[in-house]
Each structure stands twice: as C-alpha cells, then as structure tokens.
Write a protein that holds these residues in place. Structure first.
Motif, PDB file in Angstrom:
ATOM      1  N   HIS A  14       0.834  -1.208   0.000  1.00  0.00           N
ATOM      2  CA  HIS A  14       0.000   0.000   0.000  1.00  0.00           C
ATOM      3  C   HIS A  14       0.865   1.253   0.000  1.00  0.00           C
ATOM      4  CE1 HIS A  14      -2.772   2.915   2.231  1.00  0.00           C
ATOM      5  NE2 HIS A  14      -3.182   2.872   0.988  1.00  0.00           N
ATOM      6  N   THR A  15       1.901   1.267   0.808  1.00  0.00           N
ATOM      7  CA  THR A  15       2.797   2.412   0.858  1.00  0.00           C
ATOM      8  C   THR A  15       3.502   2.621  -0.482  1.00  0.00           C
ATOM      9  OG1 THR A  15       3.155   2.007   3.211  1.00  0.00           O
ATOM     10  CG2 THR A  15       4.745   3.413   2.112  1.00  0.00           C
ATOM     11  N   GLY A  16       3.950   1.541  -1.098  1.00  0.00           N
ATOM     12  CA  GLY A  16       4.596   1.638  -2.394  1.00  0.00           C
ATOM     13  C   GLY A  16       3.658   2.124  -3.484  1.00  0.00           C
ATOM     14  N   TYR A  17       2.406   1.664  -3.443  1.00  0.00           N
ATOM     15  CA  TYR A  17       1.434   2.108  -4.435  1.00  0.00           C
ATOM     16  C   TYR A  17       1.164   3.607  -4.291  1.00  0.00           C
ATOM     17  CZ  TYR A  17      -2.655   1.922  -7.480  1.00  0.00           C
ATOM     18  OH  TYR A  17      -3.542   2.122  -8.501  1.00  0.00           O
ATOM     19  N   LEU A  18       1.059   4.078  -3.047  1.00  0.00           N
ATOM     20  CA  LEU A  18       0.877   5.515  -2.829  1.00  0.00           C
ATOM     21  C   LEU A  18       2.095   6.292  -3.318  1.00  0.00           C
ATOM     22  CD1 LEU A  18      -0.819   5.729   0.676  1.00  0.00           C
ATOM     23  CD2 LEU A  18      -1.856   6.135  -1.559  1.00  0.00           C
ATOM     24  N   ALA A  19       3.284   5.753  -3.115  1.00  0.00           N
ATOM     25  CA  ALA A  19       4.496   6.434  -3.581  1.00  0.00           C
ATOM     26  C   ALA A  19       4.516   6.528  -5.105  1.00  0.00           C
ATOM     27  CB  ALA A  19       5.740   5.700  -3.071  1.00  0.00           C
ATOM     28  N   LEU A  20       4.102   5.456  -5.777  1.00  0.00           N
ATOM     29  CA  LEU A  20       4.040   5.485  -7.235  1.00  0.00           C
ATOM     30  C   LEU A  20       3.003   6.491  -7.727  1.00  0.00           C
ATOM     31  CD1 LEU A  20       4.317   1.694  -8.122  1.00  0.00           C
ATOM     32  CD2 LEU A  20       5.980   3.476  -8.593  1.00  0.00           C
ATOM     33  N   LEU A  21       1.846   6.509  -7.085  1.00  0.00           N
ATOM     34  CA  LEU A  21       0.822   7.486  -7.461  1.00  0.00           C
ATOM     35  C   LEU A  21       1.315   8.906  -7.262  1.00  0.00           C
ATOM     36  CD1 LEU A  21      -2.667   6.293  -6.156  1.00  0.00           C
ATOM     37  CD2 LEU A  21      -2.033   6.850  -8.482  1.00  0.00           C
ATOM     38  N   ARG A  80      -6.826   1.659  -5.314  1.00  0.00           N
ATOM     39  CA  ARG A  80      -6.738   1.076  -6.661  1.00  0.00           C
ATOM     40  C   ARG A  80      -8.047   1.237  -7.418  1.00  0.00           C
ATOM     41  NH1 ARG A  80      -5.123  -4.612  -7.120  1.00  0.00           N
ATOM     42  NH2 ARG A  80      -4.801  -4.022  -9.270  1.00  0.00           N
ATOM     43  N   THR A  81      -9.164   1.076  -6.732  1.00  0.00           N
ATOM     44  CA  THR A  81     -10.460   1.251  -7.380  1.00  0.00           C
ATOM     45  C   THR A  81     -10.663   2.676  -7.843  1.00  0.00           C
ATOM     46  OG1 THR A  81     -11.404  -0.524  -6.040  1.00  0.00           O
ATOM     47  CG2 THR A  81     -12.949   0.985  -7.075  1.00  0.00           C
ATOM     48  N   LYS A  82     -10.234   3.615  -7.018  1.00  0.00           N
ATOM     49  CA  LYS A  82     -10.425   5.032  -7.354  1.00  0.00           C
ATOM     50  C   LYS A  82      -9.591   5.458  -8.552  1.00  0.00           C
ATOM     51  CE  LYS A  82     -10.518   9.585  -5.348  1.00  0.00           C
ATOM     52  NZ  LYS A  82     -11.023  10.287  -4.211  1.00  0.00           N
ATOM     53  N   TYR A  83      -8.376   4.945  -8.660  1.00  0.00           N
ATOM     54  CA  TYR A  83      -7.462   5.386  -9.704  1.00  0.00           C
ATOM     55  C   TYR A  83      -7.118   4.291 -10.713  1.00  0.00           C
ATOM     56  CZ  TYR A  83      -7.020   9.562  -6.992  1.00  0.00           C
ATOM     57  OH  TYR A  83      -7.309  10.720  -6.323  1.00  0.00           O
ATOM     58  N   ARG A  84      -7.978   3.339 -10.868  1.00  0.00           N
ATOM     59  CA  ARG A  84      -7.740   2.277 -11.859  1.00  0.00           C
ATOM     60  C   ARG A  84      -7.901   2.851 -13.258  1.00  0.00           C
ATOM     61  NH1 ARG A  84     -10.124  -3.013 -10.402  1.00  0.00           N
ATOM     62  NH2 ARG A  84      -8.129  -3.084  -9.374  1.00  0.00           N
ATOM     63  N   SER A  85      -6.956   2.551 -14.099  1.00  0.00           N
ATOM     64  CA  SER A  85      -7.032   2.997 -15.489  1.00  0.00           C
ATOM     65  C   SER A  85      -7.133   1.769 -16.386  1.00  0.00           C
ATOM     66  CB  SER A  85      -5.806   3.822 -15.868  1.00  0.00           C
ATOM     67  OG  SER A  85      -4.655   3.020 -15.785  1.00  0.00           O
ATOM     68  N   GLY A  86      -7.539   1.974 -17.597  1.00  0.00           N
ATOM     69  CA  GLY A  86      -7.627   0.875 -18.548  1.00  0.00           C
ATOM     70  C   GLY A  86      -9.065   0.549 -18.865  1.00  0.00           C
ATOM     71  N   VAL A 106      -6.744  -3.565   7.409  1.00  0.00           N
ATOM     72  CA  VAL A 106      -6.879  -2.131   7.120  1.00  0.00           C
ATOM     73  C   VAL A 106      -6.051  -1.752   5.895  1.00  0.00           C
ATOM     74  CG1 VAL A 106      -6.381   0.183   8.004  1.00  0.00           C
ATOM     75  CG2 VAL A 106      -7.472  -1.492   9.489  1.00  0.00           C
ATOM     76  N   ALA A 107      -4.833  -2.265   5.809  1.00  0.00           N
ATOM     77  CA  ALA A 107      -3.980  -1.954   4.657  1.00  0.00           C
ATOM     78  C   ALA A 107      -4.568  -2.514   3.364  1.00  0.00           C
ATOM     79  CB  ALA A 107      -2.577  -2.506   4.879  1.00  0.00           C
ATOM     80  N   THR A 108      -5.124  -3.722   3.429  1.00  0.00           N
ATOM     81  CA  THR A 108      -5.740  -4.311   2.245  1.00  0.00           C
ATOM     82  C   THR A 108      -6.935  -3.497   1.786  1.00  0.00           C
ATOM     83  OG1 THR A 108      -5.030  -6.514   2.923  1.00  0.00           O
ATOM     84  CG2 THR A 108      -6.813  -6.402   1.326  1.00  0.00           C
ATOM     85  N   LYS A 109      -7.781  -3.107   2.721  1.00  0.00           N
ATOM     86  CA  LYS A 109      -8.966  -2.303   2.381  1.00  0.00           C
ATOM     87  C   LYS A 109      -8.548  -0.951   1.798  1.00  0.00           C
ATOM     88  CE  LYS A 109     -13.400  -1.209   2.944  1.00  0.00           C
ATOM     89  NZ  LYS A 109     -14.298  -1.497   1.881  1.00  0.00           N
ATOM     90  N   ALA A 110      -7.535  -0.317   2.388  1.00  0.00           N
ATOM     91  CA  ALA A 110      -7.068   0.983   1.888  1.00  0.00           C
ATOM     92  C   ALA A 110      -6.456   0.848   0.501  1.00  0.00           C
ATOM     93  CB  ALA A 110      -6.056   1.577   2.864  1.00  0.00           C
ATOM     94  N   LEU A 111      -5.690  -0.212   0.278  1.00  0.00           N
ATOM     95  CA  LEU A 111      -5.095  -0.429  -1.038  1.00  0.00           C
ATOM     96  C   LEU A 111      -6.167  -0.684  -2.086  1.00  0.00           C
ATOM     97  CD1 LEU A 111      -2.676  -0.852  -2.908  1.00  0.00           C
ATOM     98  CD2 LEU A 111      -2.568  -3.212  -2.098  1.00  0.00           C
ATOM     99  N   GLN A 112      -7.154  -1.484  -1.749  1.00  0.00           N
ATOM    100  CA  GLN A 112      -8.236  -1.766  -2.696  1.00  0.00           C
ATOM    101  C   GLN A 112      -9.025  -0.511  -3.030  1.00  0.00           C
ATOM    102  OE1 GLN A 112     -10.417  -4.916  -0.820  1.00  0.00           O
ATOM    103  NE2 GLN A 112      -9.156  -6.521  -1.730  1.00  0.00           N
ATOM    104  N   SER A 113      -9.300   0.322  -2.038  1.00  0.00           N
ATOM    105  CA  SER A 113     -10.070   1.535  -2.317  1.00  0.00           C
ATOM    106  C   SER A 113      -9.265   2.511  -3.173  1.00  0.00           C
ATOM    107  CB  SER A 113     -10.521   2.207  -1.029  1.00  0.00           C
ATOM    108  OG  SER A 113      -9.449   2.796  -0.350  1.00  0.00           O
TER     109      SER A 113
END
Length: 104
Positions: free
Chosen positions: A23-30, A97-103, A88-95
């Motif tokens: 989750h932290t890495g995904y936020l860093a990439l975003l 990813r859902t918000k900023y999913r592209s494709g 909590v981390a899984t739920k936050a990561l899923q939300s």
C-alpha cells in the motif's frame, strides 16, 4: 503448541508487512506520477491524505513482526495486531486502486 502459535504469528506478521508495504509503495508510485503531470494536483492531495493510514498500518505490522520474538502471549497479540493492520492496509489499497484504476 507454542511452536505452532509462533509460526502462525510469524506468517501473519510477514503477510501484514507485505500488504502494508504494498500500500505504501502504491501511494508512492501514485504520488510520483501525480507530481510529474500538470493536472496531478488532486491526486497528489489524495495521496497526502492517505499517508497517515499507510504509515500507521506499516508501523503496526512491523510492531507485530517485532512481537513475534517474544513469548507465546506476545505471539497472540502479534497475530491480532497483524490481522488488524493487514486488513486495514488491504482495504485501503483496494479503495485506492479502485479510485485510480485505469484501462478497461
């Protein structure tokens, strides 16, 4: 029996650390992508609002991993802490990813 509890606590804590760091890495990439784009202000603002959650879950999962070095009682506490922070981390990561999913 104590060895089994310790093994369960260790696996749960390691899984929790992986999810929290993911989750932290995904936020860093975003955040990196948002700062490189001209219209990335709203995304960067969203990422800034999510850092406390990412930091809290990462810290809690690392604490759970640290607690696995103690006696069986601390292993039970580590299992509970790892399960909570991992969820909590899984739920936050899923939300996120859902918000900023592209494709598609």
């Amino acid at each position: 029996m104590e060895t089994i509890i310790h093994l369960i606590a260790l696996v749960a804590a390691l899984a929790s650390v992986v999810v929290a760091l993911g989750h932290t890495g995904y936020l860093a990439l975003l955040n990196s992508a948002a700062t490189k784009r001209a219209g990335g202000g709203p995304v960067a603002e969203y990422v800034r609002s999510r850092w406390p959650v990412a930091g809290g879950t990462t810290g809690a999962s690392l604490l759970a991993l640290l607690l696995t070095a103690g006696p069986a009682f601390l292993d039970v506490v580590a299992i509970l802490l790892a399960a909570g922070s991992g969820a909590v981390a899984t739920k936050a990561l899923q939300s996120t990813r859902t918000k900023y999913r592209s494709g598609n």
